[in-house]
Design a protein around this motif. Structure first.
Motif, PDB file in Angstrom:
ATOM      1  N   LEU A 215      41.277  23.843  22.104  1.00  0.00           N
ATOM      2  CA  LEU A 215      40.940  23.044  22.890  1.00  0.00           C
ATOM      3  C   LEU A 215      40.244  22.473  23.926  1.00  0.00           C
ATOM      4  O   LEU A 215      39.697  21.201  24.614  1.00  0.00           O
ATOM      5  CB  LEU A 215      41.995  22.938  22.962  1.00  0.00           C
ATOM      6  N   SER A 216      39.471  23.534  24.415  1.00  0.00           N
ATOM      7  CA  SER A 216      38.945  23.443  25.548  1.00  0.00           C
ATOM      8  C   SER A 216      37.571  22.881  25.454  1.00  0.00           C
ATOM      9  O   SER A 216      36.606  23.062  24.491  1.00  0.00           O
ATOM     10  CB  SER A 216      38.742  24.803  26.250  1.00  0.00           C
ATOM     11  N   GLN A 217      36.612  22.151  26.762  1.00  0.00           N
ATOM     12  CA  GLN A 217      35.201  21.908  27.243  1.00  0.00           C
ATOM     13  C   GLN A 217      34.676  23.258  28.113  1.00  0.00           C
ATOM     14  O   GLN A 217      34.017  23.905  27.462  1.00  0.00           O
ATOM     15  CB  GLN A 217      35.336  21.401  27.908  1.00  0.00           C
ATOM     16  N   ARG A 218      35.810  23.948  28.254  1.00  0.00           N
ATOM     17  CA  ARG A 218      35.867  25.211  29.093  1.00  0.00           C
ATOM     18  C   ARG A 218      36.764  26.463  29.244  1.00  0.00           C
ATOM     19  O   ARG A 218      37.938  26.171  29.267  1.00  0.00           O
ATOM     20  CB  ARG A 218      34.817  24.846  30.660  1.00  0.00           C
ATOM     21  N   VAL A 219      35.995  27.622  28.483  1.00  0.00           N
ATOM     22  CA  VAL A 219      37.104  29.140  28.499  1.00  0.00           C
ATOM     23  C   VAL A 219      36.633  29.785  29.637  1.00  0.00           C
ATOM     24  O   VAL A 219      35.872  30.296  29.840  1.00  0.00           O
ATOM     25  CB  VAL A 219      37.085  29.356  27.367  1.00  0.00           C
ATOM     26  N   ILE A 220      38.067  30.119  30.781  1.00  0.00           N
ATOM     27  CA  ILE A 220      37.873  31.108  31.461  1.00  0.00           C
ATOM     28  C   ILE A 220      38.404  32.222  30.534  1.00  0.00           C
ATOM     29  O   ILE A 220      39.881  31.934  31.023  1.00  0.00           O
ATOM     30  CB  ILE A 220      38.981  30.590  33.092  1.00  0.00           C
ATOM     31  N   VAL A 221      37.889  33.795  31.041  1.00  0.00           N
ATOM     32  CA  VAL A 221      38.319  34.364  30.764  1.00  0.00           C
ATOM     33  C   VAL A 221      38.952  35.219  32.215  1.00  0.00           C
ATOM     34  O   VAL A 221      37.368  35.522  32.745  1.00  0.00           O
ATOM     35  CB  VAL A 221      37.458  35.351  29.734  1.00  0.00           C
ATOM     36  N   MET A 222      39.870  35.671  32.192  1.00  0.00           N
ATOM     37  CA  MET A 222      40.141  36.558  33.003  1.00  0.00           C
ATOM     38  C   MET A 222      40.030  38.113  32.791  1.00  0.00           C
ATOM     39  O   MET A 222      40.812  38.723  31.425  1.00  0.00           O
ATOM     40  CB  MET A 222      41.566  36.142  33.431  1.00  0.00           C
ATOM     41  N   THR A 223      40.080  38.963  34.268  1.00  0.00           N
ATOM     42  CA  THR A 223      40.877  40.486  33.686  1.00  0.00           C
ATOM     43  C   THR A 223      42.121  40.826  33.901  1.00  0.00           C
ATOM     44  O   THR A 223      43.193  39.625  34.700  1.00  0.00           O
ATOM     45  CB  THR A 223      39.864  40.472  35.234  1.00  0.00           C
ATOM     46  N   PRO A 224      42.060  41.885  33.429  1.00  0.00           N
ATOM     47  CA  PRO A 224      43.926  41.896  34.227  1.00  0.00           C
ATOM     48  C   PRO A 224      44.094  42.420  35.886  1.00  0.00           C
ATOM     49  O   PRO A 224      43.287  42.238  35.874  1.00  0.00           O
ATOM     50  CB  PRO A 224      43.744  43.787  33.482  1.00  0.00           C
ATOM     51  N   LYS A 225      45.504  42.323  35.995  1.00  0.00           N
ATOM     52  CA  LYS A 225      46.081  41.994  37.242  1.00  0.00           C
ATOM     53  C   LYS A 225      44.757  42.710  38.439  1.00  0.00           C
ATOM     54  O   LYS A 225      44.591  44.255  37.692  1.00  0.00           O
ATOM     55  CB  LYS A 225      47.208  42.586  37.928  1.00  0.00           C
ATOM     56  N   PRO A 226      44.790  42.895  39.866  1.00  0.00           N
ATOM     57  CA  PRO A 226      44.756  41.371  40.152  1.00  0.00           C
ATOM     58  C   PRO A 226      43.795  40.299  38.924  1.00  0.00           C
ATOM     59  O   PRO A 226      42.618  40.975  38.588  1.00  0.00           O
ATOM     60  CB  PRO A 226      44.115  41.165  41.678  1.00  0.00           C
ATOM     61  N   GLY A 227      43.436  39.028  38.571  1.00  0.00           N
ATOM     62  CA  GLY A 227      42.960  38.983  37.955  1.00  0.00           C
ATOM     63  C   GLY A 227      41.712  38.104  38.932  1.00  0.00           C
ATOM     64  O   GLY A 227      41.774  36.951  39.961  1.00  0.00           O
ATOM     65  N   ARG A 228      40.983  38.249  37.914  1.00  0.00           N
ATOM     66  CA  ARG A 228      39.658  37.217  38.236  1.00  0.00           C
ATOM     67  C   ARG A 228      39.036  36.727  37.065  1.00  0.00           C
ATOM     68  O   ARG A 228      39.155  36.984  36.343  1.00  0.00           O
ATOM     69  CB  ARG A 228      38.734  38.579  39.090  1.00  0.00           C
ATOM     70  N   ILE A 229      37.844  36.273  37.437  1.00  0.00           N
ATOM     71  CA  ILE A 229      37.222  35.556  37.007  1.00  0.00           C
ATOM     72  C   ILE A 229      36.099  36.687  35.949  1.00  0.00           C
ATOM     73  O   ILE A 229      35.589  36.524  36.774  1.00  0.00           O
ATOM     74  CB  ILE A 229      36.589  34.058  36.571  1.00  0.00           C
ATOM     75  N   ALA A 230      35.955  37.065  34.720  1.00  0.00           N
ATOM     76  CA  ALA A 230      35.549  38.044  34.070  1.00  0.00           C
ATOM     77  C   ALA A 230      34.510  37.173  32.760  1.00  0.00           C
ATOM     78  O   ALA A 230      32.942  37.957  32.815  1.00  0.00           O
ATOM     79  CB  ALA A 230      35.793  38.198  32.927  1.00  0.00           C
ATOM     80  N   ALA A 231      34.841  35.959  32.653  1.00  0.00           N
ATOM     81  CA  ALA A 231      33.284  35.496  32.060  1.00  0.00           C
ATOM     82  C   ALA A 231      33.759  33.853  32.089  1.00  0.00           C
ATOM     83  O   ALA A 231      35.097  33.623  31.669  1.00  0.00           O
ATOM     84  CB  ALA A 231      33.332  35.929  30.481  1.00  0.00           C
ATOM     85  N   GLU A 232      32.355  32.745  31.613  1.00  0.00           N
ATOM     86  CA  GLU A 232      33.356  31.241  31.160  1.00  0.00           C
ATOM     87  C   GLU A 232      32.607  30.954  29.557  1.00  0.00           C
ATOM     88  O   GLU A 232      31.220  31.360  30.030  1.00  0.00           O
ATOM     89  CB  GLU A 232      32.306  31.024  32.119  1.00  0.00           C
ATOM     90  N   PHE A 233      33.183  30.461  29.062  1.00  0.00           N
ATOM     91  CA  PHE A 233      32.089  29.725  27.926  1.00  0.00           C
ATOM     92  C   PHE A 233      32.032  28.551  28.124  1.00  0.00           C
ATOM     93  O   PHE A 233      33.402  27.777  27.907  1.00  0.00           O
ATOM     94  CB  PHE A 233      32.896  30.215  26.572  1.00  0.00           C
ATOM     95  N   ARG A 234      31.167  27.505  27.930  1.00  0.00           N
ATOM     96  CA  ARG A 234      31.422  26.205  27.640  1.00  0.00           C
ATOM     97  C   ARG A 234      31.582  26.004  26.216  1.00  0.00           C
ATOM     98  O   ARG A 234      30.353  26.118  25.398  1.00  0.00           O
ATOM     99  CB  ARG A 234      30.047  25.262  27.986  1.00  0.00           C
ATOM    100  N   VAL A 235      31.927  25.343  25.585  1.00  0.00           N
ATOM    101  CA  VAL A 235      32.285  24.641  23.667  1.00  0.00           C
ATOM    102  C   VAL A 235      31.632  23.388  23.469  1.00  0.00           C
ATOM    103  O   VAL A 235      33.333  22.331  24.197  1.00  0.00           O
ATOM    104  CB  VAL A 235      33.607  24.806  24.027  1.00  0.00           C
TER     105      VAL A 235
END
Length: 269
Positions: A215-235
């Motif tokens: 679906l996405s132009q950009r995917v944000i991968v989040m960490t377990p609680k507390p949620g932070r951004i672990a990685a980003e990918f542009r599609v």
């Protein structure tokens, strides 16, 4: 680790400026437990971004903060003003995990509810509801009751209700998670068609790597609680996306990369 080809999450995204900006956002429960953040994220106008992560990582909390349904414990949430809004209001549509339809009301009545609550005129309500139902393929089901609808049709009603106010920003919290795969694929395609036509800013929460990448132009991968951004990918993929993209080597490779990043993000410390 972040994809080196990507801007950081705090950089203004393209397509006409930033629609949603989270700066150092945190959320703590009354118990003191940290649910989210610090989180820095910028979503561009007209961009389709998915938040991907394990249960309890704060994805849904982030949506609620953007929608103003909850307040951050720290940091700021900034939204671009809706061009037609009065008194600085922001136009947001929210599609929840469950359709939450009024069982006694018809499809038309359920979709009309936000406009009725806003005291819109009868003619305006009728025109907007007709347009929203046509866009989600429910014109012929306008007088049906929720109990007469399939799960996929109920979710289409929920989507039409979110679109009927013509929001700038569409927030979607795992809307297709409970559907069978065939229905889910069909709704994914229909959602992309709507996005291409309307160019809403979409922030989409999902547990599915395959759905996020499709679906996405950009995917944000989040960490377990507390949620932070672990990685980003542009599609990057040619539009319109469809069966050819879903079966392509590029799609499979991106799914593997995102899946690997999600696995790394959820590894025990």
């Amino acid at each position: 680790m972040r994809d080196p080809a990507l801007p950081t999450a705090t950089e203004p995204a393209p397509q006409g400026g930033v629609a949603v900006q989270l700066r150092g956002v945190t959320k703590r429960y009354r118990s003191g437990a940290a649910a989210l953040g610090p989180l820095d994220l910028a979503v561009g106008r007209g961009e389709f971004v998915s938040l991907l992560g394990p249960s309890g990582c704060g994805k849904s909390t982030a949506l609620r903060l953007i929608a103003g349904l909850a307040q951050p414990s720290g940091g700021t949430v900034e939204l671009a003003a809706h061009p037609a809004a009065r008194r600085g209001e922001h136009a947001i549509g929210f599609v929840f995990q469950e359709p939450t339809l009024m069982p006694w009301s018809s499809v038309r009545g359920n979709v009309a509810l936000p406009l009725q609550l806003a005291h819109a005129g009868r003619a305006e309500i009728a025109a907007r509801v007709d347009d929203a139902l046509a866009r989600v393929g429910l014109r012929d089901a306008a007088e049906a009751l929720p109990r007469q609808l399939s799960g996929g049709m109920k979710m289409r009603v929920s989507l039409a209700r979110a679109l009927v106010t013509d929001p700038d920003i569409l927030l979607m919290d795992e809307p297709f998670a409970a559907l069978d795969e065939i229905t889910r694929f069909r709704l994914n395609d229909d959602l992309l068609t709507l996005w291409r036509e309307l160019r809403k800013t979409v922030v989409f929460v999902t547990h599915s790597v395959f759905e996020a990448v499709y679906l996405s132009q950009r995917v944000i991968v989040m960490t377990p609680k507390p949620g932070r951004i672990a990685a980003e990918f542009r599609v990057s993929a040619e539009e319109p996306r469809g069966a050819a993209f879903r079966s392509s080597a590029a799609y499979a490779a991106r799914c593997r990369e995102v899946s690997d990043a999600l696995a790394r993000a959820t590894e025990p410390a």
